[in-house]
Design an enzyme around this catalytic site. Structure first.
Site, PDB file in Angstrom:
ATOM      1  CB  ALA A 193     -28.656 -16.470  -7.654  1.00  0.00           C
ATOM      2  CG  HIS A 201     -22.741 -20.655  -7.717  1.00  0.00           C
ATOM      3  ND1 HIS A 201     -23.771 -20.124  -6.981  1.00  0.00           N
ATOM      4  CD2 HIS A 201     -23.317 -21.391  -8.691  1.00  0.00           C
ATOM      5  CE1 HIS A 201     -24.924 -20.520  -7.499  1.00  0.00           C
ATOM      6  NE2 HIS A 201     -24.689 -21.287  -8.520  1.00  0.00           N
ATOM      7  CD  GLN A 210     -30.935 -24.943 -16.661  1.00  0.00           C
ATOM      8  OE1 GLN A 210     -30.044 -24.661 -17.460  1.00  0.00           O
ATOM      9  NE2 GLN A 210     -30.658 -25.432 -15.451  1.00  0.00           N
ATOM     10  N   GLY A 255     -21.097 -28.692  -9.725  1.00  0.00           N
ATOM     11  CA  GLY A 255     -21.288 -29.142  -8.343  1.00  0.00           C
ATOM     12  C   GLY A 255     -21.926 -30.521  -8.278  1.00  0.00           C
ATOM     13  CE  LYS A 266     -28.766 -28.226  -3.890  1.00  0.00           C
ATOM     14  NZ  LYS A 266     -29.122 -27.791  -5.264  1.00  0.00           N
ATOM     15  CB  SER A 326     -29.927 -24.635  -3.263  1.00  0.00           C
ATOM     16  OG  SER A 326     -30.866 -24.349  -4.279  1.00  0.00           O
ATOM     17  CB  SER A 327     -29.903 -19.855  -6.240  1.00  0.00           C
ATOM     18  OG  SER A 327     -29.693 -20.885  -7.132  1.00  0.00           O
TER      19      SER A 327
HETATM   20  O1  PAF Z   1     -26.259 -25.907 -12.514  1.00  0.00           O
HETATM   21  C1  PAF Z   1     -26.625 -24.857 -13.089  1.00  0.00           C
HETATM   22  O2  PAF Z   1     -26.558 -23.745 -12.527  1.00  0.00           O
HETATM   23  C2  PAF Z   1     -27.185 -24.929 -14.498  1.00  0.00           C
HETATM   24  O3  PAF Z   1     -27.960 -26.069 -14.676  1.00  0.00           O
HETATM   25  C3  PAF Z   1     -26.097 -24.819 -15.584  1.00  0.00           C
HETATM   26  C4  PAF Z   1     -25.126 -26.001 -15.530  1.00  0.00           C
HETATM   27  C5  PAF Z   1     -25.335 -23.517 -15.442  1.00  0.00           C
HETATM   28  C6  PAF Z   1     -26.759 -24.835 -16.979  1.00  0.00           C
HETATM   29  O4  PAF Z   1     -27.646 -23.770 -17.143  1.00  0.00           O
END
Ligand code: PAF
Length: 283
Positions: A32, A37, A61, A147, A149, A185-186
C-alpha cells in the site's frame, strides 16, 4: 525489476551483489505504498543502487483479524511505483515462506516495546521485531530504512539490531506529510471525508503543545490540554499523548533533554499515530 518470493532466490541475487563488492539496502514494507514509503526508497537508492524492497503484510503484528483483512493489498500498483523509481528487486514472500509449519520463535524487545503503542497493542512489537529480524537476516542487507512516523517501532528495531549484533546500519527517515500536516499512512485511506477533515488536528495539536513545552510550559498541563483539544476537534478517543526522551523513549515529566511528543488517537474505527520533536531552549 525482478520480483522474487523465496528466501533462496532472494539470497542468490543478494549474494551476487555482495560478491561484486556492492552494498545492499533494504526497505521493509507491508505494501500500500505511498509517498512516505517512496521517500525511504529514494533515501536507499541515494546510498546504493542495490535496493531490495520487501512487501509482506505480517499477520503477527495485527491485533485483530478485521484490521488484518482490512489492510489494503495493492501489489500491482506498488510494483509499478517501485519500477518507476528504478528499484532492482522486490521480495514479496507468502505466509508459508515466512512462517512455515513448525515456526516457533518470537523476538521480544524489552523496555522500548513497553508503553505507548505497546500498551494498547499487545504483541504488536513482538510481531514487528520477529518479522524485521527475519527480513534483515533473509536479505542480508547492509543498510535498512524505516520511517520516523513509527517512532517506537524504529526504537524497537534499533534495540534489537544492537542486542542481536546484526551487521546492519539502521537509517530513520523523516515523516512525510500532506499539505495540511497529516502524516502519510496507509490507514488514511480508511478515513471518511468528515474524518479526513478532522485528521490534521493531530499534527497541529502536537506541534502547538511541543512549541509551548519548548517555551517552558508545564508538561502535564500541556498534555492534558492537548488531549482535550483532540477530543474537542472530533477524535473519538486518545490512546496516549506523551513526552518521551528522544534517545531512548524514557518517560519525561519535564523537558530537560531533546524529546519527542507522541500521540495515538482514534477517528471512528481508524487509529492514527504521529510524533514531533521537542527541543529544550539553549540555556
Ligand atoms: O512499518 C511497517 O510497515 C511494518 O511494521 C514493517 C517494518 C514492514 C514490519 O512488518
Amino acid at each position: 525489476m525482478q520480483t522474487v518470493s523465496t528466501v533462496a532466490d532472494l539470497r542468490r541475487i543478494v549474494a551476487g551483489w555482495h560478491r561484486a563488492g556492492e552494498r545492499v539496502a533494504v526497505v521493509p514494507t507491508m505494501g500500500a505504498l505511498h509517498e512516505g514509503h517512496l521517500s525511504l526508497v529514494r533515501a536507499a537508492l541515494a546510498r546504493t543502487p542495490r535496493v531490495v524492497v520487501t512487501l509482506f503484510v505480517n499477520p503477527t503484528q495485527f491485533n485483530s483479524a478485521t484490521d488484518l483483512s482490512a489492510y489494503p493489498r495493492t501489489l500491482e500498483a506498488d510494483a509499478a511505483k517501485l519500477v518507476g523509481l528504478g528499484v532492482p528487486l522486490l521480495y514479496a514472500p507468502g505466509e508459508a515462506e515466512m512462517y512455515p509449519d513448525g515456526f516457533a520463535t518470537t523476538v521480544t524487545v524489552g523496555g522500548v516495546s513497553e508503553g505507548l503503542c505497546g500498551a494498547f497493542r499487545p504483541g504488536h512489537f513482538a510481531g514487528v521485531a520477529t518479522v524485521v529480524t527475519k527480513l534483515l537476516t533473509q536479505t542480508q542487507a547492509d543498510i535498512a530504512f524505516f520511517g520516523e512516523k513509527d517512532c517506537q517501532q524504529l526504537h524497537v528495531i534499533r534495540r534489537l539490531v544492537a542486542d542481536l549484533d546484526l551487521p546492519v546500519e539502521i537509517v530513520g527517515c523523516p515523516i512525510v506529510r500532506e499539505a495540511d500536516g497529516l502524516a502519510l499512512s496507509s490507514r488514511n485511506a480508511h478515513l471518511s471525508a468528515a474524518e479526513r477533515a478532522v485528521a490534521p488536528h493531530l499534527a497541529a495539536t502536537l506541534l502547538a503543545a511541543a512549541e509551548r513545552i519548548a517555551q517552558g510550559a508545564a508538561v502535564d498541563a500541556e498534555l492534558a490540554a492537548g488531549r482535550s483539544a483532540l477530543l474537542a476537534a472530533g477524535f473519538a478517543d486518545v490512546d496516549y499523548l506523551e513526552l518521551r526522551a528522544a534517545d531512548n523513549l524514557q518517560a519525561l515529566d519535564r523537558l530537560d533533554r531533546p524529546a519527542r511528543l507522541l500521540a495515538a488517537a482514534w477517528l471512528g474505527q481508524t487509529r492514527l499515530i504521529d510524533n514531533v520533536p521537542v527541543m529544550p531552549k539553549a540555556a
